[in-house]
Enzyme design. Structure first.
Site, PDB file in Angstrom:
ATOM      1  N   HIS A 103     -10.053  -6.346  -2.646  1.00 29.11           N
ATOM      2  CA  HIS A 103     -10.926  -6.401  -1.471  1.00 29.11           C
ATOM      3  C   HIS A 103     -12.447  -5.598  -2.267  1.00 29.11           C
ATOM      4  CE1 HIS A 103      -8.773  -7.776   1.754  1.00 29.11           C
ATOM      5  NE2 HIS A 103      -7.715  -7.060   1.504  1.00 29.11           N
TER       6      HIS A 103
ATOM      7  N   GLU B 252       0.711  -1.127   0.086  1.00 27.93           N
ATOM      8  CA  GLU B 252      -0.038  -0.009  -0.207  1.00 27.93           C
ATOM      9  C   GLU B 252       0.778   1.280   0.070  1.00 27.93           C
ATOM     10  OE1 GLU B 252      -2.914  -0.448   3.310  1.00 27.93           O
ATOM     11  OE2 GLU B 252      -3.662  -2.230   2.168  1.00 27.93           O
TER      12      GLU B 252
ATOM     13  N   GLU C 102      -5.533 -11.149  -1.678  1.00 29.16           N
ATOM     14  CA  GLU C 102      -6.466 -10.841  -0.689  1.00 29.16           C
ATOM     15  C   GLU C 102      -8.022 -10.750  -0.828  1.00 29.16           C
ATOM     16  OE1 GLU C 102      -5.041  -7.222   1.929  1.00 29.16           O
ATOM     17  OE2 GLU C 102      -2.915  -7.884   1.464  1.00 29.16           O
TER      18      GLU C 102
ATOM     19  N   ASP D  93     -11.778 -10.766  -1.192  1.00 28.24           N
ATOM     20  CA  ASP D  93     -13.085 -10.685  -0.352  1.00 28.24           C
ATOM     21  C   ASP D  93     -14.191  -9.898  -1.321  1.00 28.24           C
ATOM     22  OD1 ASP D  93     -12.306  -8.587   0.784  1.00 28.24           O
ATOM     23  OD2 ASP D  93     -12.194  -9.464   2.925  1.00 28.24           O
TER      24      ASP D  93
ATOM     25  N   ASN E  18       2.119  -4.667  -3.367  1.00 22.21           N
ATOM     26  CA  ASN E  18       0.780  -5.240  -3.179  1.00 22.21           C
ATOM     27  C   ASN E  18       0.016  -4.001  -2.759  1.00 22.21           C
ATOM     28  OD1 ASN E  18      -0.720  -7.574  -2.421  1.00 22.21           O
ATOM     29  ND2 ASN E  18      -0.861  -6.923  -0.415  1.00 22.21           N
TER      30      ASN E  18
HETATM   31  C1  XIL Z   1      -6.087  -6.900   7.989  1.00 26.10           C
HETATM   32  C2  XIL Z   1      -6.402  -8.235   9.066  1.00 26.10           C
HETATM   33  O1  XIL Z   1      -7.249  -8.830   8.057  1.00 26.10           O
HETATM   34  C3  XIL Z   1      -6.823  -7.693  10.245  1.00 26.10           C
HETATM   35  O2  XIL Z   1      -7.165  -8.958  11.224  1.00 26.10           O
HETATM   36  C4  XIL Z   1      -6.023  -6.640  10.814  1.00 26.10           C
HETATM   37  O3  XIL Z   1      -6.763  -6.169  12.329  1.00 26.10           O
HETATM   38  C5  XIL Z   1      -5.816  -5.466  10.008  1.00 26.10           C
HETATM   39  O4  XIL Z   1      -5.330  -5.966   8.678  1.00 26.10           O
HETATM   40  N1  XIL Z   1      -4.900  -5.147   3.627  1.00 26.10           N
HETATM   41  C6  XIL Z   1      -3.839  -5.757   3.971  1.00 26.10           C
HETATM   42  C7  XIL Z   1      -4.009  -6.706   5.060  1.00 26.10           C
HETATM   43  O5  XIL Z   1      -2.722  -5.709   3.371  1.00 26.10           O
HETATM   44  O6  XIL Z   1      -2.937  -6.726   5.870  1.00 26.10           O
HETATM   45  C8  XIL Z   1      -5.256  -6.259   6.132  1.00 26.10           C
HETATM   46  O7  XIL Z   1      -5.412  -7.260   7.132  1.00 26.10           O
HETATM   47  C9  XIL Z   1      -6.571  -6.011   5.291  1.00 26.10           C
HETATM   48  C10 XIL Z   1      -6.032  -4.923   4.120  1.00 26.10           C
END
Ligand code: XIL
Length: 337
Positions: A226, A149, A255, A257, A190
């Site tokens: 996401h 990020e 990641e 969802d 990422n």
């Molecule tokens: C999130 C986890 O899922 C949570 O449990 C934690 O509290 C915060 O981080 N982007 C990312 C991940 O790269 O590391 C994040 O994970 C979600 C967003």
């Protein structure tokens, strides 16, 4: 061989037609490595979680336990126990490990965020961190999210502790150190909101192109994925993956969802399945894309409800481990029949 009889010729022609027709379909059916983020508490305490994880997934990512706050809670004190447990689980089950993450502005230890350091000192701290973590897992992770990020939604550099000290050069420093610390791990940048074509993915494309041109070690681009049904499905996903692939990079979904406003309806679950499938199929269509990782596989432990109030049900299995339509979309039959 001479084929003399008409029926035999017809049979041969039919066979050839079948092969020709089946070939592109087979290419399209290319299997991806299916990964998931792992919650180590659930891993330790929940048998159903462990069994499903072992049975269905090819790759694991630590949801939290490889982050800086977890691996160096006090300055100079390395804490790898939880992460090592996950790595051992993966090894026992023939799974690969995707490292997440070396450099990020979130979930940093408080000694780091609350301390005040000169630039040379912060540089030593960052270098030590990367060598300690990537060195510890050397040979055990397939890839690292080296920087997570780094760019904001407008395509500008995100204002972080590292950017403030070193400017955009910190990305290059981190990649070079990570390569030295673990020469065989694939090195990724990422981020979220870079699934499709937009200002942010354009900025990543320009950054990746520049890094590659200058010989900075970068192997892949991690696309978090996401998504929320509240917005639109991103436009130009396959085209976006292709342009990174043309730079010689491996695009990966890291990641995924898909959040749904609560309570969920059957129509929304079907749409969610289409969205999971949309990302999955884009990855399948672009050969260097090999992994598709979901950010948790069961709603039972998803990060979504606490971070996005009013939304949830974002993963492929519900809270009772029943597969949702999304599961079929990312899990084509294994036999290939
Ligand atoms: C999130 C986890 O899922 C949570 O449990 C934690 O509290 C915060 O981080 N982007 C990312 C991940 O790269 O590391 C994040 O994970 C979600 C967003």
């Amino acid at each position: 061989m001479l084929v003399r009889t008409a029926p035999l010729r017809a049979l041969l022609a039919a066979l050839i037609a079948l092969l020709v027709l089946a070939a592109p379909a087979a290419a399209h059916e290319r299997k991806l490595l299916l990964g998931t983020a792992v919650d180590v508490e659930a891993l330790a305490n929940d048998d159903r979680y462990r069994a499903l994880l072992a049975r269905e997934f090819d790759s694991v990512t630590a949801e939290n336990v490889m982050k800086w706050y977890a691996v160096e809670p006090q300055r100079g004190v390395d804490e790898f126990e939880d992460a090592d447990r996950l790595v051992r689980f993966a090894r026992r089950h023939g799974q690969s490990v995707y490292g997440h993450t070396l450099v990020w502005h979130n979930q940093l230890p408080s000694w780091l965020t609350e301390g005040s350091f000169s630039k040379p000192e912060l540089k030593r701290i960052l270098r030590r961190h990367i060598f300690a973590v990537a060195g510890h897992f050397r040979g055990k992770v397939r890839a690292w999210d080296v920087v997570n990020e780094a760019i904001d939604d407008d395509g500008q550099w995100r204002d972080t502790i590292f950017y403030r000290a070193f400017g955009k050069r910190y990305v290059e420093m981190a990649l070079r150190w990570a390569r030295k610390a673990d020469p065989h791990a694939k090195l990724f940048l990422n981020d979220y909101n870079i699934e499709g074509l937009n200002a942010k993915s354009d900025a990543y494309f320009a950054l990746a192109k520049d890094l590659r041109r200058r010989g900075v070690p970068l192997d892949g681009i991690g696309i978090q994925g996401h998504l929320s049904l509240v917005y639109d499905f991103p436009g130009g996903v396959e085209e976006n993956l292709r342009r990174f692939a043309r730079l010689g990079l491996e695009p990966a979904f890291t990641e995924v969802d898909v959040r749904i406003p609560l309570p969920v309806s059957d129509d929304e679950l079907a749409e969610q399945a289409d969205w999971f499938g949309g990302l999955y199929d884009a990855c399948r269509a672009v050969p260097p894309c090999k992994t598709f990782t979901v950010w948790g596989f069961t709603d039972r432990y998803s990060w979504v409800p606490s971070v996005f109030p009013g939304e949830g049900a974002a993963t492929p299995f519900d809270e009772e481990y029943r597969p949702k339509p999304a599961w079929s979309a990312i899990h084509p039959p294994r036999s290939g029949t």
